[in-house]
Design an enzyme around this catalytic site. Structure first.
Site, PDB file in Angstrom:
ATOM      1  N   LYS A   1      36.657  12.320 -57.657  1.00  0.00           N
ATOM      2  CA  LYS A   1      37.009  13.006 -58.898  1.00  0.00           C
ATOM      3  C   LYS A   1      37.802  14.276 -58.614  1.00  0.00           C
ATOM      4  O   LYS A   1      38.707  14.644 -59.379  1.00  0.00           O
ATOM      5  CB  LYS A   1      35.751  13.333 -59.697  1.00  0.00           C
ATOM      6  CG  LYS A   1      36.031  13.985 -61.060  1.00  0.00           C
ATOM      7  CD  LYS A   1      36.874  13.096 -61.976  1.00  0.00           C
ATOM      8  CE  LYS A   1      37.248  13.810 -63.276  1.00  0.00           C
ATOM      9  NZ  LYS A   1      36.111  13.966 -64.196  1.00  0.00           N
TER      10      LYS A   1
ATOM     11  N   LYS B   1      36.518  24.930 -64.128  1.00  0.00           N
ATOM     12  CA  LYS B   1      35.366  24.688 -63.245  1.00  0.00           C
ATOM     13  C   LYS B   1      35.702  23.646 -62.181  1.00  0.00           C
ATOM     14  O   LYS B   1      35.437  23.834 -60.994  1.00  0.00           O
ATOM     15  CB  LYS B   1      34.168  24.257 -64.093  1.00  0.00           C
ATOM     16  CG  LYS B   1      32.936  23.813 -63.304  1.00  0.00           C
ATOM     17  CD  LYS B   1      32.818  22.290 -63.185  1.00  0.00           C
ATOM     18  CE  LYS B   1      32.659  21.607 -64.518  1.00  0.00           C
ATOM     19  NZ  LYS B   1      32.481  20.137 -64.370  1.00  0.00           N
TER      20      LYS B   1
ATOM     21  N   THR C   1      31.287  15.950 -63.786  1.00  0.00           N
ATOM     22  CA  THR C   1      32.118  16.352 -62.651  1.00  0.00           C
ATOM     23  C   THR C   1      31.471  17.583 -62.045  1.00  0.00           C
ATOM     24  O   THR C   1      31.366  18.629 -62.686  1.00  0.00           O
ATOM     25  CB  THR C   1      33.554  16.663 -63.095  1.00  0.00           C
ATOM     26  OG1 THR C   1      34.131  15.477 -63.654  1.00  0.00           O
ATOM     27  CG2 THR C   1      34.394  17.115 -61.914  1.00  0.00           C
TER      28      THR C   1
END
Length: 294
Positions: free
Chosen positions: A177, A245, A102
């Site tokens: 995502k 993150k 990701t």
């Protein structure tokens, strides 16, 4: 367009909580598996089953017909793909690369453009499903990139997941995502608040889960992570630090698009607090610590 190489040898970089299972499924599907990981010991089981170890990612890329990566942070992805001895520089033309980390949509687009110049198509293909989905080959795989390369690599993806969709061109997988992570972040807060409310009301939270887990409130966070929260099981299926993150990437992309996402912003604030308390390496369900005072 450079002809794509028949896929017989598949490289896999990143053998963490999810990557080790994913690589194992690729190997079980009959491909000759080549592996690299920063901690070599994590590759021992796969090597014992016949995988070929490489000391450097570029060396692996030069030996393979397709390469998959799932590493930690965007900086890791950038170095892995765009470094002087990186995957794009060392892969033979016609090799298909797929980053399943990701990461940033803009970085995915930049890497794909660099791949075009070398005749090496690069897909961004992040996944959802956590450690459970990885172990059971039931991941959702969200793909961005050139359609021919996607079709070429589809049998390899099928070894790891059962919901595999190309969402568009380069970066589209990462944008998808981000949408996934936004939904999870807000849902995780909702599950923690729901269980906290049930407990404060004097109910048995586990009984409550049975009632609400199959109705309109049903979700992976509720049915799978909810029991872990109640058991005090905060072992990582997906690290808090990696989730922070992801939320940071999504907030930056939203700001760039002029979009306000207050739920996501609040979730990130809570997870930042959790990490600052020493729980960055817990699983995302550890958010419940803040609500339960654990």
């Amino acid at each position: 367009m450079t002809p794509l190489r028949p896929i017989r040898k598949v490289g896999f970089i990143g053998l963490g909580i999810m990557g080790s299972s994913m690589a194992g499924h690729v190997q079980a599907a009959g491909y000759e598996l080549h592996v690299f990981n920063r901690t070599r010991a994590k590759a021992d089981e796969l090597v014992a089953r016949g995988a070929v170890w490489h000391d450097r990612p570029g060396e692996l890329a030069a030996a393979c017909d397709a390469v998959i990566s799932i590493v930690g942070m965007p900086d890791d992805v950038e170095a892995l793909y765009l470094g002087a001895d990186g995957l794009i520089a060392r892969a033979a033309p016609g090799t298909v690369l797929a980053d399943m980390t990701t990461s940033s949509p803009s970085l995915a687009m930049r890497i794909a453009a660099a791949g075009v110049e070398r005749g090496v198509p690069v897909l961004d293909a992040p996944v959802s499903g956590g450690d459970v989905g990885a172990r059971n080959a039931r991941l959702s795989i969200m793909v961005g990139g050139e359609e021919t390369a996607f079709a070429h690599l589809a049998p390899v993806f099928a070894a790891m997941g059962d919901n595999i969709l190309r969402q568009g061109g380069p970066g589209a997988g990462q944008h998808t995502k981000m949408a996934n992570q936004i939904a999870i972040a807000c849902n995780m807060m909702a599950v923690c608040e729901s269980l906290s409310y049930a407990a404060r009301a004097g109910l048995d939270p586990r009984a409550v889960l049975k009632s609400i887990g199959t109705g309109a409130a049903a979700s992976f966070a509720l049915s799978v992570l909810g029991p872990r929260m109640l058991d005090g099981d905060f072992a990582p299926g997906f690290y808090v630090r990696h989730f922070i993150k992801d939320m940071g990437i999504a907030l930056a992309e939203a700001e760039h698009m002029g979009l306000d996402l207050p739920g996501l912003a609040q979730a990130k604030r809570l997870y930042d607090t959790l990490a600052a308390a020493g729980h960055a390496d817990d699983g995302t369900q550890a958010l419940f610590r803040l609500y339960a005072g654990l």
